[in-house]
Design a protein around this motif. Structure first.
Motif, PDB file in Angstrom:
ATOM      1  N   GLN A 186       1.312   9.413  -4.970  1.00  7.44           N
ATOM      2  CA  GLN A 186       0.534   9.700  -6.175  1.00  7.44           C
ATOM      3  C   GLN A 186      -0.116  11.082  -6.058  1.00  7.44           C
ATOM      4  O   GLN A 186      -0.417  11.534  -4.950  1.00  7.44           O
ATOM      5  CB  GLN A 186      -0.579   8.648  -6.334  1.00  7.44           C
ATOM      6  N   PRO A 187      -0.392  11.725  -7.194  1.00  8.20           N
ATOM      7  CA  PRO A 187      -1.108  13.006  -7.137  1.00  8.20           C
ATOM      8  C   PRO A 187      -2.409  12.854  -6.347  1.00  8.20           C
ATOM      9  O   PRO A 187      -3.122  11.863  -6.510  1.00  8.20           O
ATOM     10  CB  PRO A 187      -1.397  13.313  -8.613  1.00  8.20           C
ATOM     11  N   GLY A 188      -2.678  13.812  -5.478  1.00 10.66           N
ATOM     12  CA  GLY A 188      -3.894  13.767  -4.668  1.00 10.66           C
ATOM     13  C   GLY A 188      -3.706  13.130  -3.307  1.00 10.66           C
ATOM     14  O   GLY A 188      -4.565  13.267  -2.428  1.00 10.66           O
ATOM     15  N   ASP A 189      -2.598  12.414  -3.096  1.00 12.66           N
ATOM     16  CA  ASP A 189      -2.339  11.823  -1.780  1.00 12.66           C
ATOM     17  C   ASP A 189      -2.224  12.922  -0.725  1.00 12.66           C
ATOM     18  O   ASP A 189      -1.946  14.087  -1.046  1.00 12.66           O
ATOM     19  CB  ASP A 189      -1.048  10.994  -1.793  1.00 12.66           C
ATOM     20  N   VAL A 190      -2.440  12.514   0.525  1.00 10.15           N
ATOM     21  CA  VAL A 190      -2.468  13.483   1.620  1.00 10.15           C
ATOM     22  C   VAL A 190      -1.467  13.063   2.696  1.00 10.15           C
ATOM     23  O   VAL A 190      -1.384  11.879   3.031  1.00 10.15           O
ATOM     24  CB  VAL A 190      -3.894  13.578   2.212  1.00 10.15           C
TER      25      VAL A 190
END
Lengths: 167, 423
Positions: free
Chosen positions: A48-52
């Protein structure tokens, strides 16, 4: 909250996007489907967007194919944290505005795959279930390139490269 | 004095380049190949608004990565690339079939001692074979470099490799009775000593190879990137004239130094998955091998093919094993045809592919199936590199590749088959 994805040491560009899946053999429009398509097939669907991503040393070794960094940038990752990065991958990611941050291995060791985390690049802090990691402050030009959204918008706006006297 | 990298980058940037400095310079050459050129052209047009290059004479374009085209997508991309090359007036254009980019730039004198050459390919470190600072870059960096007429880089620290001794003559054994050790064994030894990340952000600078051919130097420089290096420079002595401003660096200029005695080299292979997982051949000896692949920018030159023919020594390729031979360039192909090497390989049962990158990146002409095991004279054995992620790739020298082809099993050359007079 975002999710953490843990990878091992020396993750190479053929694991990130195998040469057979890179544009030229396929179309650039399909690239978002291919990061870790064989090494970790659920990744492109679930990320997902923002995952690291957190990984071992020498992340991104191998080819100069920018598609490896581009495929991960298309996932809108918050950042990739690793003790070290292969240099061409490091430049490619910077050029695309994808934050890579060097973090010593021992500081990353408490982190577990799929942990919920939150990353704040302004305060240089990663919060996780068992505490927080203070991230090294990036060079000012690095931050400026991230904020601009990559090297091309940075260069177009400033008219110079990092370290170069403004013309 | 200062390191070779510092000397070259100082000259190119017009300032005293110290490790860690960010500098700006105009490369002497910018190399693009068919795999990445389409994205560079797209970035130039769509993001940078550049329709005409201001300095096409510095640009070299090579079609080698999928050569000739394997499918409609690559054929269309190559047609578009040819059209762009014509529009831009790029004279240094090498069609499909001429060979591998790194081979061609050195062969054609487009990378020279003291120059800076950047390319859309990680193995651009190969230009260090002639004492040029060669380094790989991604599409955005190359596109911006073409648009701005300059690029930026961090001046690397440097690791010194001091080589002692000399390689034995073809077919002869060294003082330990080991046969057919060559430049690839030195390249693998450097990787073994430094590790896959041992030279990250740094350059590797190698001294003591003045007696070695340019072909041998290319094998070693091409693999510098497999230790993470930004460049792999070999002191341009012996066969080359170094520019007068290039001086022998002091040992104190380097962050670290390793010494390698060529008499201590061994036949080693890198086990599948990691370039630095190097073991003595005896540890994996006898493993059945489906494919032996001889070629690439690392080991596809005349002396590599001659080594294979010499070690085969009239033997046939073993039943159940395929030997693929892909010359690094059309000129290499021509030479091995003229000197009889190609005939020797063909009568042994080898299959020749057209000059180019071939199956090195698993795109065509020798792609590996699940479960297949290959011995490969190239530079990378990453999982999935040459096809299926369930295939296995062992990196090896041309001599080990040849002995393996003859026996069908992983093996190093032995005395019994050594007939140096045959080639």
């Amino acid at each position: 909250m975002s999710t953490l994805w843990i990878f091992g040491d020396d993750v190479n560009t053929d694991q990130i996007v195998p040469g057979r899946f890179a544009p030229y053999m396929t179309s650039e429009a399909e690239l978002r489907r291919f990061p870790f398509i064989e090494a970790r097939p659920e990744f492109p669907e679930l990320v997902q967007p923002g995952d690291v991503i957190v990984a071992g040393p020498n992340f991104g070794c191998g080819s100069s194919r920018e598609y490896a960094a581009q495929a991960l940038a298309l996932c809108e990752l918050g950042a990739i944290l690793a003790p070290s990065f292969a240099r061409i991958f490091y430049r490619n990611a910077l050029n695309l505005g994808l934050p890579l941050i060097e973090v010593p291995a021992e500081e990353l060791s408490p982190l577990r795959d799929r942990d919920p985390i939150s990353l704040d690049l302004d305060s240089c802090e990663l919060r996780h279930a068992n505490g927080r990691i203070a991230l090294r402050k990036p060079a000012s030009f690095t931050r400026e390139i991230w904020q601009a959204g990559g090297l091309i918008p940075y260069f177009q706006r400033t008219g110079h490269f990092p370290g170069e006297v403004a013309l | 004095m200062s390191t070779l990298s510092q000397q070259i980058l100082s000259r190119a940037s017009g300032r005293s380049a110290q490790p860690g400095d960010l500098i700006t310079l105009t490369p002497d050459r910018v190399m693009l190949h068919d795999s990445i050129a389409p994205s560079v052209i797209r970035i130039l047009k769509e993001q940078l608004g550049v329709t005409q290059l201001s300095n096409p004479d510095r640009v070299v374009v090579v079609i080698d990565h999928v050569a000739p085209a394997a499918n409609l997508a690559t054929a269309e991309n190559q047609a578009a690339l040819r059209k762009w090359v014509r529009e831009q007036g790029i004279k240094n254009f090498f069609e499909s079939g001429n060979g591998i980019c790194h081979q061609l730039l050195i062969q054609e004198g487009l990378a020279l001692p003291g120059e800076v050459v950047v390319g859309t390919d990680s193995h651009s470190t190969t230009y260090g074979a002639v004492g040029a600072f060669g380094t790989g870059m991604g599409s955005t960096d190359v596109a911006v470099c073409l648009a701005a007429g300059r690029t930026w880089m961090r001046v690397p620290e440097a690791i010194r490799v001091q080589v002692r001794g000399s390689f034995t003559e073809a077919g002869a054994s060294n003082e330990h009775g080991v046969f057919e050790l060559g430049p690839k064994d030195l390249a693998l030894e450097i990787i073994r000593r430094l590790g896959a990340a041992g030279a990250t952000y740094a350059s590797i600078e190698i001294f003591g190879l003045d007696q070695l051919s340019i072909a041998g130097r290319m094998t070693i420089a091409s693999m510098a990137v497999e230790a993470g290096a930004k460049a792999g420079l070999i002191w341009p002595g012996g066969l080359l004239d170094s520019p007068s401003w290039m001086q022998m660096p002091d040992r104190a200029d380097y962050i670290s130094e390793i010494e390698i005695d060529l008499a201590e080299l061994q036949h080693r292979v890198a086990r599948p998955g990691r370039v630095d997982d190097l073991v003595h051949v005896s540890e994996v000896q006898g493993l059945p091998i489906d494919v032996v692949y001889v070629g690439t920018c690392t080991n596809g030159r005349v002396e590599d093919l001659q080594t294979v023919a010499r070690v085969l020594a009239g033997r046939k390729v073993a039943t159940g094993t395929r030997l693929l031979v892909v010359p690094a360039s059309a000129q290499v192909m021509q030479e091995v045809v003229e000197d009889g090497t190609a005939a020797a390989l063909l009568s042994a049962g080898a299959t020749f592919g057209p000059p180019g990158c071939g199956a090195c990146i698993g795109r065509h002409m020798g792609v590996l199936a699940p479960g297949e095991v290959a011995v490969f004279t190239g530079n990378r054995n990453f999982t999935g590199r040459m096809g299926s992620p369930q295939a296995q790739i062992y990196l090896a020298s041309p001599a080990v590749a040849a002995e393996t082809a003859a026996t069908g099993r992983l093996n190093a050359p032995s005395l019994a088959h050594s007939t140096p007079h045959l080639v």
